[in-house]
Write a protein that holds these residues in place. Structure first.
Motif, PDB file in Angstrom:
ATOM      1  N   TYR A  51       0.755   5.209   5.959  1.00 52.12           N
ATOM      2  CA  TYR A  51      -0.690   5.179   5.746  1.00 52.12           C
ATOM      3  C   TYR A  51      -1.322   4.479   6.950  1.00 52.12           C
ATOM      4  O   TYR A  51      -0.670   3.700   7.649  1.00 52.12           O
ATOM      5  CB  TYR A  51      -1.038   4.470   4.439  1.00 52.12           C
ATOM      6  CG  TYR A  51      -0.841   2.971   4.435  1.00 52.12           C
ATOM      7  CD1 TYR A  51      -1.901   2.102   4.679  1.00 52.12           C
ATOM      8  CD2 TYR A  51       0.413   2.403   4.161  1.00 52.12           C
ATOM      9  CE1 TYR A  51      -1.739   0.725   4.666  1.00 52.12           C
ATOM     10  CE2 TYR A  51       0.592   1.042   4.135  1.00 52.12           C
ATOM     11  CZ  TYR A  51      -0.480   0.202   4.392  1.00 52.12           C
ATOM     12  OH  TYR A  51      -0.300  -1.157   4.381  1.00 52.12           O
TER      13      TYR A  51
ATOM     14  N   PRO B 203      -1.866   1.524   0.663  1.00 52.05           N
ATOM     15  CA  PRO B 203      -0.431   1.661   0.922  1.00 52.05           C
ATOM     16  C   PRO B 203       0.232   2.757   0.096  1.00 52.05           C
ATOM     17  O   PRO B 203       1.262   3.293   0.489  1.00 52.05           O
ATOM     18  CB  PRO B 203       0.126   0.283   0.558  1.00 52.05           C
ATOM     19  CG  PRO B 203      -1.038  -0.637   0.587  1.00 52.05           C
ATOM     20  CD  PRO B 203      -2.213   0.182   0.200  1.00 52.05           C
TER      21      PRO B 203
ATOM     22  N   HIS C  70       2.535  -6.258   4.073  1.00 54.86           N
ATOM     23  CA  HIS C  70       2.978  -5.379   5.159  1.00 54.86           C
ATOM     24  C   HIS C  70       2.633  -5.916   6.541  1.00 54.86           C
ATOM     25  O   HIS C  70       3.146  -5.399   7.537  1.00 54.86           O
ATOM     26  CB  HIS C  70       2.364  -3.987   4.985  1.00 54.86           C
ATOM     27  CG  HIS C  70       2.794  -3.302   3.738  1.00 54.86           C
ATOM     28  ND1 HIS C  70       2.160  -2.165   3.242  1.00 54.86           N
ATOM     29  CD2 HIS C  70       3.789  -3.581   2.849  1.00 54.86           C
ATOM     30  CE1 HIS C  70       2.749  -1.787   2.121  1.00 54.86           C
ATOM     31  NE2 HIS C  70       3.723  -2.630   1.869  1.00 54.86           N
TER      32      HIS C  70
ATOM     33  N   HIS D 132       5.845   2.550   7.285  1.00 54.28           N
ATOM     34  CA  HIS D 132       4.616   2.875   6.574  1.00 54.28           C
ATOM     35  C   HIS D 132       3.945   4.069   7.248  1.00 54.28           C
ATOM     36  O   HIS D 132       3.880   4.148   8.486  1.00 54.28           O
ATOM     37  CB  HIS D 132       3.663   1.685   6.568  1.00 54.28           C
ATOM     38  CG  HIS D 132       4.266   0.448   5.973  1.00 54.28           C
ATOM     39  ND1 HIS D 132       4.487   0.310   4.628  1.00 54.28           N
ATOM     40  CD2 HIS D 132       4.717  -0.694   6.561  1.00 54.28           C
ATOM     41  CE1 HIS D 132       5.041  -0.877   4.402  1.00 54.28           C
ATOM     42  NE2 HIS D 132       5.187  -1.500   5.551  1.00 54.28           N
TER      43      HIS D 132
ATOM     44  N   LEU E 157      -5.868  -2.469   8.445  1.00 55.33           N
ATOM     45  CA  LEU E 157      -4.754  -2.614   7.509  1.00 55.33           C
ATOM     46  C   LEU E 157      -4.895  -3.990   6.876  1.00 55.33           C
ATOM     47  O   LEU E 157      -5.030  -4.994   7.580  1.00 55.33           O
ATOM     48  CB  LEU E 157      -3.417  -2.500   8.243  1.00 55.33           C
ATOM     49  CG  LEU E 157      -3.205  -1.218   9.058  1.00 55.33           C
ATOM     50  CD1 LEU E 157      -1.980  -1.351   9.957  1.00 55.33           C
ATOM     51  CD2 LEU E 157      -3.061  -0.024   8.132  1.00 55.33           C
TER      52      LEU E 157
ATOM     53  N   ASN F 195      -3.058  -4.994   3.662  1.00 54.60           N
ATOM     54  CA  ASN F 195      -2.055  -5.386   2.671  1.00 54.60           C
ATOM     55  C   ASN F 195      -1.220  -6.528   3.244  1.00 54.60           C
ATOM     56  O   ASN F 195      -0.464  -6.349   4.211  1.00 54.60           O
ATOM     57  CB  ASN F 195      -1.169  -4.192   2.319  1.00 54.60           C
ATOM     58  CG  ASN F 195      -0.238  -4.505   1.158  1.00 54.60           C
ATOM     59  OD1 ASN F 195       0.642  -5.351   1.271  1.00 54.60           O
ATOM     60  ND2 ASN F 195      -0.438  -3.823   0.043  1.00 54.60           N
TER      61      ASN F 195
END
Length: 953
Positions: A354, A360, A401, A352, A396, A398
C-alpha cells in the motif's frame, strides 16, 4: 644422567596490607654503602607509601611511594631534598608490577617492571649508607618516624618477592615471628578484590577502583549518577518543550535509563511538537532500466538504530512519513497477475504494497481510497500506465510499519518508462507518556504494576500535585527488601528502602510547601553504590549503599502506586508520567478499571502557565496545555517568537484598541471612578514600535483615559520625535523632544519607550538610551483605548497633538506593542474577536522588513505621493479645469487599461507556447538536480495540457 621428573617452583608468599595502618618492618644491612631493594606489588589505589628507611648515621631518609599511579623516590637530608625522581605510569591497575631500587656511589636509580623505558636515574651530592630497618607499606603509629610522615598515606594492596641487599625475604619466617615485625597483614594470600569485575558501570561507563570502592566515569555516555544509570537527556521533544525550549536540535533518550543510548533529532516546537528524524536519501531519485530480474533497491539509513526508532515511535502519539512516487509508464501493480511491481519494507522487515495516504489492509494508493484516480479502473494513478508524468503521493502513518527502511522498483525497463521517488523524514508528534496521569480520590485507592524484582539498579521518576499533607506515592515489598517513596509532611519527601541489611532513608526538605496543588518532580534511584533522591530543582541528596546488602533487589510483590499493601495512609492527588527504569507505566488505562482512581488530571496551567510569555494565555488541554498567542505581539508555542506584523496606513485610517468598555456612571465622583477602573491604572508602560513615513506633522500613537489623561507620540513639523504625557488633568502635559535629525525621511525608525513611575526611558534606533523625569504624576488612571493613525473621537488634547492628528498618520507602522497588547496583530488577524475598531483603508504589508529603498520603490507611488487636501475656493476657473481634466484623464485611463489587459492576455498565451523551449534550456543547465529536472518536465506536461484550452476575447 641425573634427571628429576618434577619441577620445583620457587615458593611465592604474598602479603596483603589490609588497611592504611598496615606495615611490615624488616631488618636491613646497616651501614653499607649501597641500598638495594626490590619487590612486586599490586593495588587499586593511586596513592600509598611503598617503602621508607632512615639512613645510617644521618638525619636524612629514603621514601619510595605511589603518587597518581607513578612510583616516586624522595631522598632527603636535614630538610633538604637531595633527589626526587619518578618512573612508570598507571601502576594502580590491579596488576603485579616489579620495582627495583638502587642507591650506590652517589647515584640513585629506580626501575619499574624491568623496563628500561620505565626507569629513572639521578646523581646525588654525597655518599649514602643504608639504615638498619626498612618499613614496607607504612610505619607503626606508636613510633614517631619522620620518614613515614607523608601525604600519600599507607599502602593498601599486596606485595611479594621482597628482596633486601639481593637476599630474598622469607615471609613464612616473618609470619612465625622468626624476624621482623608487622601489623594488620595477611600473609600467604593476596586478598585484593577486583571491584570492576563484574562491571557495575552502565551504558559504557568506565570503571576504576580503589581498595574500598569503585568509581564510574560517565563522560560522553549521556548518563549520570554513581553507576551512569540515569539519562542526562529528555525522552522526547515534548519534554524539552515543557522546559521552555524552542525549536532546534536536541539529543533524546527514548527509553530513559534503559539500554538504548541517546541520539540527535530536530524538535519543531509548534503547538503539536514534532520530532524529525532524517535519513541518508532525502533527495528525489530517478529510476530507469529496472525490472524484476534486475530491480532498483534502495536502503534508508537513519540517524538512529531501529531499536531507538521503535522506542521513539512507541512513545509518540502519532508518526508519519511522506512517500512520493512519480511515474511515467511505470506501474505499482501488475493487474494481469496481481503481483506488485514496486513495494517498500518497514521496520519489522515486512513487505508492504500500500502507498502513501492509503490503509495497510488494502493494496491501494490514496486516490484509490478516495475514488479519484485518473483511471477509475485502477486504485493508483501510476497503474494507469500512461506515457506522461503522474504520481501517487501521501503519508504513511501506521506506527507498526514505520519507518520505511527499504524500497524496490521493478517496472522502468520499457520504452519511455521512468519512475522517481522521494521519502521524507520520519515525523513523530507528542509524547503519550508525558501527560499520562491518574487522580487518586481516596486514601485506600491504589494502582498496581509488575515488580522491580531482580533489577541491579532501580530508578523511579514522576510528577505529583496534591493539597494533602502526607501520603505514600508508591511501595514495593519483598520478603525482607522493600522500597517506599512518600510525602511525609507538606515540605518533606522520604525515600526509604531495605536491601537485606536494615532500613535506610534519604530525606529531602523543600524550603516551600509541596502540597500547593502545583506539579512537582520526584526522582529516586537505588544502585549498588548509593541511593539518591531529588525533588524539583533542589540539590540531590545521596546515601552510600550500606555494606553487605543485596546486589540485586529481591522484591516479589507488585508495585503499589498511590497506596500501600500495608494499608498505610495512601496518596490523595494526581500522579503523572510515572517511569520505572525508563519504562512508562500506563496510569490512565489501569485507572479506568480501578475504583477510587480516575484517569487524567486537570489543572496543568496552574503549574505551566508561566511558560506563556508576552501576554499569551494558557489554555487547558486534556493532555497538557497550550499557549494562546492571539492577543500577544509574539508567536510560537510560548508566545516568545517575535513576529514583525506591519500595516500601511492611508489618509484618515484609524485603528483603535479598547482596553475596557465605557459605563456611564450617574454623578460619578473621581474616587468612585478610580475604584471602578482600578485594574486599568498603570504606573509603568513598555512601548515598542517601528514606523516609516515622509509626512509631518504625524500622530504615531495615542493612549486615552476616561479622566482626560493621555499619552501621545507625534512627529513634529520638522520631523522630530515628541512624547507628550499628561497624567494630571489639571496640569499641562510633560513634553519630551528627541533631538535627532528628521525621522520623516522614508526610512524605518525603531522606537522603544519605557516608563517606571516618574522615570521615562527612550531609545531610538538602538542608540544610547535617554532618561527623562515626569512632573505631572506617576499614575496613568483608567486607560480607555489606544489609537494608531487618526483620532476620530472627540478628545481633549493639546494643540500640538491636534495639529499632528489633522492628517493622522500616512505610512508604515510595524511591530507595535503596548505592554502585552499587540494592536496591529489584533486588527489584522483577530478583528472579529479582539476589542478593536478599524476605520478607513488599512492593509497588511511587509513594509516593516523592507529596506528604505525597497519600501520607497514599492510604495511611494501610491502612498507618499498622496497629497489630498482642501481646494482653494477662490479659484473656480482652475477648479473647473481640474474637474474637466479629471474626466478626460479617467476616460483615457479606462481605454489604456482595456488595451493593457488584451496585451497581457496575448503575451501570456505566447509565453505558454514558448515554455517548452525555455524549460528545455533550463533543464540543460540543471542536469545535476533530478528534482529540478522532473519539475521542469511536469511543468512542460502541464503546459501542453493547458495549451488545449480555448481563450475568449
Amino acid at each position: 644422567g641425573n634427571v628429576s621428573f618434577s619441577c620445583l617452583e620457587p615458593q611465592v608468599v604474598p602479603v596483603t596490607f589490609l588497611t592504611s595502618s598496615s606495615y611490615l618492618a624488616l631488618p636491613g644491612p646497616s651501614g653499607q654503602d649501597e641500598v638495594l631493594v626490590s619487590f612486586q606489588f599490586r593495588t587499586w589505589n593511586k596513592e600509598g607509601l611503598l617503602l621508607s628507611s632512615q639512613l645510617h648515621q644521618s638525619s636524612g631518609g629514603l621514601l619510595l611511594y605511589l603518587s597518581d599511579g607513578r612510583v616516586k623516590i624522595n631522598l632527603h637530608k636535614a630538610g633538604r631534598v637531595l633527589s626526587d625522581i619518578a618512573a612508570g605510569a598507571g601502576l594502580n591497575n590491579g596488576q603485579w608490577h616489579s620495582v627495583s631500587l638502587s642507591v650506590k656511589r652517589s647515584r640513585i636509580s629506580v626501575r619499574v617492571d624491568n623496563d628500561v623505558t620505565s626507569s629513572a636515574h639521578a646523581p646525588i651530592p654525597l655518599q649514602i649508607y643504608s639504615g638498619d630497618v626498612f618499613y614496607f607499606g607504612g610505619c607503626p603509629s606508636s613510633e614517631n618516624i619522620s620518614e613515614c610522615n607523608t601525604s600519600s598515606g599507607g599502602f593498601q594492596g599486596c606485595m611479594r618477592l621482597i628482596s633486601i641487599g639481593n637476599k630474598a625475604v622469607d615471609m613464612i619466617a616473618v609470619q612465625q615471628n622468626g624476624f621482623g615485625n608487622f601489623s594488620d597483614l595477611q600473609i600467604d594470600l593476596c586478598g585484593i578484590t577486583d571491584r570492576c569485575l563484574p562491571n557495575y558501570c552502565e551504558h559504557g561507563g568506565e570503571c576504576s577502583q580503589s581498595w574500598n570502592s569503585f568509581h564510574c566515569n560517565c563522560a560522553n555516555t549521556g548518563y549520570k549518577g554513581a553507576t551512569c544509570h540515569y539519562p542526562i537527556y529528555e525522552q522526547s521533544c515534548e519534554a524539552y518543550k515543557h522546559r521552555g525550549n524552542t525549536s532546534g536540535f536536541y539529543n533524546i533518550d527514548s527509553d530513559g535509563s534503559g539500554p538504548l543510548g541517546p541520539f540527535l533529532v530536530y524538535c519543531n516546537m509548534t503547538d503539536a511538537t514534532w520530532t524529525i528524524i532524517q535519513h541518508n536519501s532525502t533527495n528525489l531519485t530517478r529510476v530507469k532500466s529496472a525490472n524484476r530480474e534486475n530491480p532498483h533497491t534502495v536502503f534508508f539509513k537513519y540517524s538512529a538504530s531501529l531499536d531507538q526508532l521503535q522506542a521513539t515511535i512507541n512513545l509518540a502519539d502519532h508518526c508519519e512519513q511522506e512517500l512520493a512516487y512519480y511515474c511515467k509508464k511505470s506501474r505499482l501493480l501488475d493487474k494481469s497477475d496481481g503481483m506488485p511491481l514496486s513495494w517498500w519494507i518497514g521496520r519489522t522487515n515486512e513487505t508492504h504494497t500500500y502507498w502513501g495516504g492509503s490503509l495497510p489492509t488494502v493494496q491501494k494508493c490514496a486516490c484509490g481510497l478516495e475514488g479519484n484516480c485518473i483511471d477509475s479502473q485502477h486504485f493508483c494513478n501510476c497503474d494507469a500506465d500512461r506515457d506522461e508524468w503522474t504520481n501517487d503521493t501521501g503519508f504513511l502513518s501506521n506506527k507498526d510499519h514505520l519507518p520505511v527502511t527499504e524500497m524496490v522498483i521493478t517496472d522502468t525497463d520499457r520504452p519511455n518508462s521512468e519512475a522517481a521517488y522521494k521519502l521524507g523524514p520520519l515525523l513523530c508528534r507528542g509524547d503519550r507518556t508525558f501527560w499520562n496521569s491518574a487522580s487518586f480520590n481516596t486514601e485506600t485507592s491504589y494502582l498496581h504494576f509488575p515488580t522491580f524484582h531482580g533489577e541491579l539498579s532501580a530508578d523511579v521518576s514522576f510528577f505529583f500535585k496534591t493539597t494533602a499533607s502526607s501520603g505514600v506515592f508508591l511501595e514495593n515489598l519483598g520478603i525482607q527488601d522493600f522500597i517506599r517513596i512518600e510525602l511525609h509532611s507538606p515540605s518533606e519527601v522520604i525515600f526509604s528502602f531495605d536491601v537485606g541489611n536494615g532500613p535506610s532513608e534519604v530525606i529531602v526538605q523543600s524550603p516551600n510547601s509541596l502540597n500547593d496543588n502545583q506539579w512537582h518532580f520526584v526522582k529516586a534511584e537505588r544502585n549498588v553504590k548509593e541511593a539518591s533522591l531529588q525533588i524539583d530543582q533542589l540539590p540531590q541528596r545521596s546515601l552510600s549503599a550500606p555494606p553487605d546488602g543485596h546486589i540485586r533487589l529481591q522484591l516479589n510483590s507488585q508495585l503499589f502506586v498511590g497506596g500501600t499493601a500495608s494499608r498505610q495512609k495512601g496518596f490523595l492527588g494526581c500522579i503523572r508520567s510515572l517511569q520505572l527504569n525508563g519504562m512508562a507505566l500506563d496510569l490512565e488505562e489501569r485507572a479506568k478499571i480501578t475504583p477510587g482512581v480516575e484517569p487524567g488530571c486537570p489543572g496543568h496551567c496552574s503549574s505551566y502557565g508561566n511558560l506563556c510569555h508576552n501576554g499569551g494565555k494558557c489554555r487547558e488541554k486534556y493532555s497538557g496545555f497550550s499557549c494562546d498567542c492571539t492577543f500577544s505581539a509574539y508567536a510560537g508555542p510560548f508566545c516568545k517568537k517575535g513576529k514583525h506584523i506591519s500595516a500601511y496606513f492611508w489618509t484618515g485610517t484609524s485603528v483603535t484598541y479598547n482596553f475596557q468598555e465605557y459605563y456611564t456612571l450617574a454623578k460619578n465622583s473621581s474616587s468612585h471612578a478610580s475604584s471602578f477602573y482600578a485594574d486599568m491604572t498603570l504606573t509603568r508602560e513598555a512601548i515598542t514600535f517601528a514606523f516609516r513615513t515622509t509626512r509631518t506633522p504625524s500622530l504615531l500613537l495615542y493612549v486615552s483615559s476616561f479622566y482626560k489623561e493621555y499619552l501621545s507620540i507625534i512627529l513634529t513639523r520638522n520631523g522630530g520625535l515628541q512624547i507628550r504625557y499628561k497624567l494630571d488633568s489639571h496640569q499641562d502635559p510633560d513634553v519630551f523632544s528627541i533631538g535627532f535629525k528628521s525621522m520623516a525621511d522614508g526610512q524605518l525608525q525603531h522606537v522603544k519607550i519605557t516608563r517606571e513611575e516618574e522615570i521615562l526611558f527612550v531609545e531610538v534606533n538602538q542608540n544610547e538610551r535617554m532618561k527623562f523625569i515626569l512632573s505631572s504624576g506617576t499614575e496613568f488612571n483608567a486607560i480607555k483605548s489606544l489609537t494608531l493613525g487618526k483620532i476620530l473621537e472627540n478628545s481633549d488634547v493639546d494643540e500640538e497633538t491636534m495639529k499632528a492628528n489633522s492628517q493622522g498618520f500616512i505610512g508604515c507602522l510595524s511591530s507595535v506593542q503596548f505592554n502585552h497588547i499587540a494592536p496591529l496583530k489584533a486588527a489584522l488577524h483577530h478583528s472579529s474577536s479582539a476589542p478593536v475598531i478599524v476605520k478607513g483603508r488599512f492593509t497588511e504589508s511587509n513594509c516593516g522588513t523592507l529596506t528604505g529603498a525597497d519600501s520607497t520603490s514599492s510604495e511611494t507611488t501610491h502612498s507618499f505621493a498622496d497629497h489630498s487636501g482642501p481646494i482653494d475656493e477662490g479659484k473656480p476657473l482652475a477648479n473647473a479645469i481640474r474637474s474637466d481634466s479629471t474626466i478626460i484623464g479617467g476616460v483615457i485611463a479606462v481605454v489604456i487599461f482595456i488595451l493593457l489587459c488584451i496585451t497581457a492576455i496575448a503575451i501570456r498565451i505566447y509565453k505558454r507556447k514558448g515554455i517548452y523551449s525555455k524549460n528545455e534550456a533550463k533543464g540543460s543547465e540543471n542536469e545535476d538536480s533530478a528534482e529540478s529536472a522532473l519539475k521542469s518536465e511536469l511543468s512542460m506536461q502541464n503546459t501542453a495540457n493547458e495549451n488545449q484550452k480555448e481563450y475568449f476575447f
